[in-house]
Design a protein around this motif. Structure first.
Motif, PDB file in Angstrom:
ATOM      1  N   ASN A  42      -1.784   2.956   9.311  1.00  0.00           N
ATOM      2  CA  ASN A  42      -1.780   2.050   8.152  1.00  0.00           C
ATOM      3  C   ASN A  42      -3.144   1.958   7.475  1.00  0.00           C
ATOM      4  O   ASN A  42      -3.606   0.866   7.129  1.00  0.00           O
ATOM      5  CB  ASN A  42      -1.310   0.646   8.543  1.00  0.00           C
ATOM      6  CG  ASN A  42       0.163   0.447   8.282  1.00  0.00           C
ATOM      7  OD1 ASN A  42       0.775   1.191   7.529  1.00  0.00           O
ATOM      8  ND2 ASN A  42       0.719  -0.564   8.904  1.00  0.00           N
ATOM      9  N   VAL A  47      -1.719   3.502   2.499  1.00  0.00           N
ATOM     10  CA  VAL A  47      -0.723   2.490   2.142  1.00  0.00           C
ATOM     11  C   VAL A  47      -0.748   2.225   0.640  1.00  0.00           C
ATOM     12  O   VAL A  47       0.299   2.131  -0.008  1.00  0.00           O
ATOM     13  CB  VAL A  47      -0.951   1.180   2.941  1.00  0.00           C
ATOM     14  CG1 VAL A  47      -0.038   0.069   2.449  1.00  0.00           C
ATOM     15  CG2 VAL A  47      -0.739   1.429   4.426  1.00  0.00           C
ATOM     16  N   LYS A  48      -1.954   2.148   0.078  1.00  0.00           N
ATOM     17  CA  LYS A  48      -2.090   1.916  -1.367  1.00  0.00           C
ATOM     18  C   LYS A  48      -1.429   3.041  -2.162  1.00  0.00           C
ATOM     19  O   LYS A  48      -0.678   2.800  -3.118  1.00  0.00           O
ATOM     20  CB  LYS A  48      -3.568   1.806  -1.735  1.00  0.00           C
ATOM     21  CG  LYS A  48      -3.827   1.560  -3.200  1.00  0.00           C
ATOM     22  CD  LYS A  48      -5.328   1.501  -3.476  1.00  0.00           C
ATOM     23  CE  LYS A  48      -5.598   1.425  -4.967  1.00  0.00           C
ATOM     24  NZ  LYS A  48      -7.021   1.545  -5.260  1.00  0.00           N
ATOM     25  N   SER A  50       0.912   5.165  -1.125  1.00  0.00           N
ATOM     26  CA  SER A  50       2.356   5.191  -0.899  1.00  0.00           C
ATOM     27  C   SER A  50       3.070   4.068  -1.643  1.00  0.00           C
ATOM     28  O   SER A  50       4.147   4.275  -2.204  1.00  0.00           O
ATOM     29  CB  SER A  50       2.654   5.095   0.600  1.00  0.00           C
ATOM     30  OG  SER A  50       2.128   6.225   1.275  1.00  0.00           O
ATOM     31  N   THR A  51       2.470   2.885  -1.662  1.00  0.00           N
ATOM     32  CA  THR A  51       3.106   1.780  -2.395  1.00  0.00           C
ATOM     33  C   THR A  51       3.064   2.030  -3.899  1.00  0.00           C
ATOM     34  O   THR A  51       3.991   1.648  -4.614  1.00  0.00           O
ATOM     35  CB  THR A  51       2.447   0.429  -2.065  1.00  0.00           C
ATOM     36  OG1 THR A  51       1.041   0.515  -2.293  1.00  0.00           O
ATOM     37  CG2 THR A  51       2.721   0.023  -0.624  1.00  0.00           C
ATOM     38  N   HIS A  52       2.027   2.727  -4.370  1.00  0.00           N
ATOM     39  CA  HIS A  52       1.961   3.092  -5.785  1.00  0.00           C
ATOM     40  C   HIS A  52       3.131   4.010  -6.162  1.00  0.00           C
ATOM     41  O   HIS A  52       3.642   3.955  -7.280  1.00  0.00           O
ATOM     42  CB  HIS A  52       0.633   3.780  -6.105  1.00  0.00           C
ATOM     43  CG  HIS A  52       0.565   4.366  -7.476  1.00  0.00           C
ATOM     44  ND1 HIS A  52       0.474   3.589  -8.610  1.00  0.00           N
ATOM     45  CD2 HIS A  52       0.604   5.653  -7.899  1.00  0.00           C
ATOM     46  CE1 HIS A  52       0.456   4.382  -9.674  1.00  0.00           C
ATOM     47  NE2 HIS A  52       0.529   5.639  -9.258  1.00  0.00           N
ATOM     48  N   TRP A  55       6.987   3.331  -2.253  1.00  0.00           N
ATOM     49  CA  TRP A  55       7.381   3.128  -0.861  1.00  0.00           C
ATOM     50  C   TRP A  55       7.001   1.727  -0.407  1.00  0.00           C
ATOM     51  O   TRP A  55       5.885   1.284  -0.649  1.00  0.00           O
ATOM     52  CB  TRP A  55       6.675   4.137   0.049  1.00  0.00           C
ATOM     53  CG  TRP A  55       7.249   5.503  -0.035  1.00  0.00           C
ATOM     54  CD1 TRP A  55       6.745   6.544  -0.748  1.00  0.00           C
ATOM     55  CD2 TRP A  55       8.427   5.976   0.579  1.00  0.00           C
ATOM     56  NE1 TRP A  55       7.543   7.644  -0.604  1.00  0.00           N
ATOM     57  CE2 TRP A  55       8.592   7.324   0.205  1.00  0.00           C
ATOM     58  CE3 TRP A  55       9.379   5.397   1.415  1.00  0.00           C
ATOM     59  CZ2 TRP A  55       9.658   8.099   0.639  1.00  0.00           C
ATOM     60  CZ3 TRP A  55      10.440   6.175   1.846  1.00  0.00           C
ATOM     61  CH2 TRP A  55      10.574   7.504   1.460  1.00  0.00           C
ATOM     62  N   PRO A  56       7.888   1.034   0.292  1.00  0.00           N
ATOM     63  CA  PRO A  56       7.498  -0.250   0.889  1.00  0.00           C
ATOM     64  C   PRO A  56       6.429  -0.019   1.965  1.00  0.00           C
ATOM     65  O   PRO A  56       6.495   0.961   2.709  1.00  0.00           O
ATOM     66  CB  PRO A  56       8.793  -0.772   1.518  1.00  0.00           C
ATOM     67  CG  PRO A  56       9.894  -0.002   0.870  1.00  0.00           C
ATOM     68  CD  PRO A  56       9.306   1.320   0.475  1.00  0.00           C
ATOM     69  N   ALA A  57       5.463  -0.900   2.042  1.00  0.00           N
ATOM     70  CA  ALA A  57       4.333  -0.725   2.963  1.00  0.00           C
ATOM     71  C   ALA A  57       4.787  -0.616   4.419  1.00  0.00           C
ATOM     72  O   ALA A  57       4.174   0.118   5.204  1.00  0.00           O
ATOM     73  CB  ALA A  57       3.350  -1.879   2.807  1.00  0.00           C
ATOM     74  N   GLU A  58       5.871  -1.287   4.786  1.00  0.00           N
ATOM     75  CA  GLU A  58       6.313  -1.246   6.188  1.00  0.00           C
ATOM     76  C   GLU A  58       6.947   0.085   6.570  1.00  0.00           C
ATOM     77  O   GLU A  58       7.124   0.369   7.758  1.00  0.00           O
ATOM     78  CB  GLU A  58       7.274  -2.405   6.497  1.00  0.00           C
ATOM     79  CG  GLU A  58       8.554  -2.417   5.699  1.00  0.00           C
ATOM     80  CD  GLU A  58       8.432  -3.164   4.377  1.00  0.00           C
ATOM     81  OE1 GLU A  58       9.470  -3.286   3.710  1.00  0.00           O
ATOM     82  OE2 GLU A  58       7.329  -3.615   4.011  1.00  0.00           O
ATOM     83  N   VAL A  60       5.605   3.077   5.618  1.00  0.00           N
ATOM     84  CA  VAL A  60       4.552   4.104   5.616  1.00  0.00           C
ATOM     85  C   VAL A  60       4.288   4.661   7.021  1.00  0.00           C
ATOM     86  O   VAL A  60       4.197   5.882   7.185  1.00  0.00           O
ATOM     87  CB  VAL A  60       3.264   3.569   4.950  1.00  0.00           C
ATOM     88  CG1 VAL A  60       2.122   4.566   5.076  1.00  0.00           C
ATOM     89  CG2 VAL A  60       3.535   3.252   3.484  1.00  0.00           C
TER      90      VAL A  60
END
Length: 135
Positions: A42, A47-48, A50-52, A55-58, A60
């Motif tokens: 993480n 994470v940044k 992937s969320t961009h 994707w939901p952070a959980e 990743v």
């Protein structure tokens, strides 16, 4: 019958082609391990990014585990082709997501090509299946 004939007609690649193939494969492996590892732990940048992409952070870390499993298969010479197929699938998903969010998608395509070029240069059976004829 024909498959055996293909494998029997293979010619081993030259030493320079084999070394180049290993160098390309090792560079790809290093990148994949770092990328998958950053997802698993993480890391903030991973994470940044992937969320961009939506994707939901959980989710990743799960993506990182999938990528590391594919990378492990690619790293083992006996299962390298299967690993390359799985990595290609993973990268195909990356292309689809990047197209969906209107981001440049050339990197996963080029990276997927490099994954296969590394194998092609060092595995005679792939050269037999996909011959490149000299003009």
């Amino acid at each position: 019958m024909e498959t055996q004939a293909i494998y029997m007609k293979t010619v081993n690649p030259s030493k320079s082609a084999r070394i180049t193939g290993w160098v390309i494969s090792i560079l790809c492996l290093l990148f994949l391990v770092v990328d998958g590892g950053m997802k698993v732990v993480n890391a903030a940048e991973s994470v940044k990014g992937s969320t961009h992409l939506g994707w939901p952070a959980e989710l990743v870390p799960g993506l990182g585990v999938v990528l590391l499993i594919c990378t492990l298969l690619y790293a083992i010479p006996r299962t390298a082709i299967l690993g390359a197929v799985f990595i290609s699938c993973y990268l195909g998903g990356a292309v689809a997501i990047m197209v969906r969010v209107n981001e440049p998608y050339y990197f996963p395509i080029i990276f997927g090509i490099l994954v296969w070029v590394g194998l092609y240069l060092r595995i005679p059976a792939l050269r037999a299946l996909f011959p490149v004829n000299k003009a």
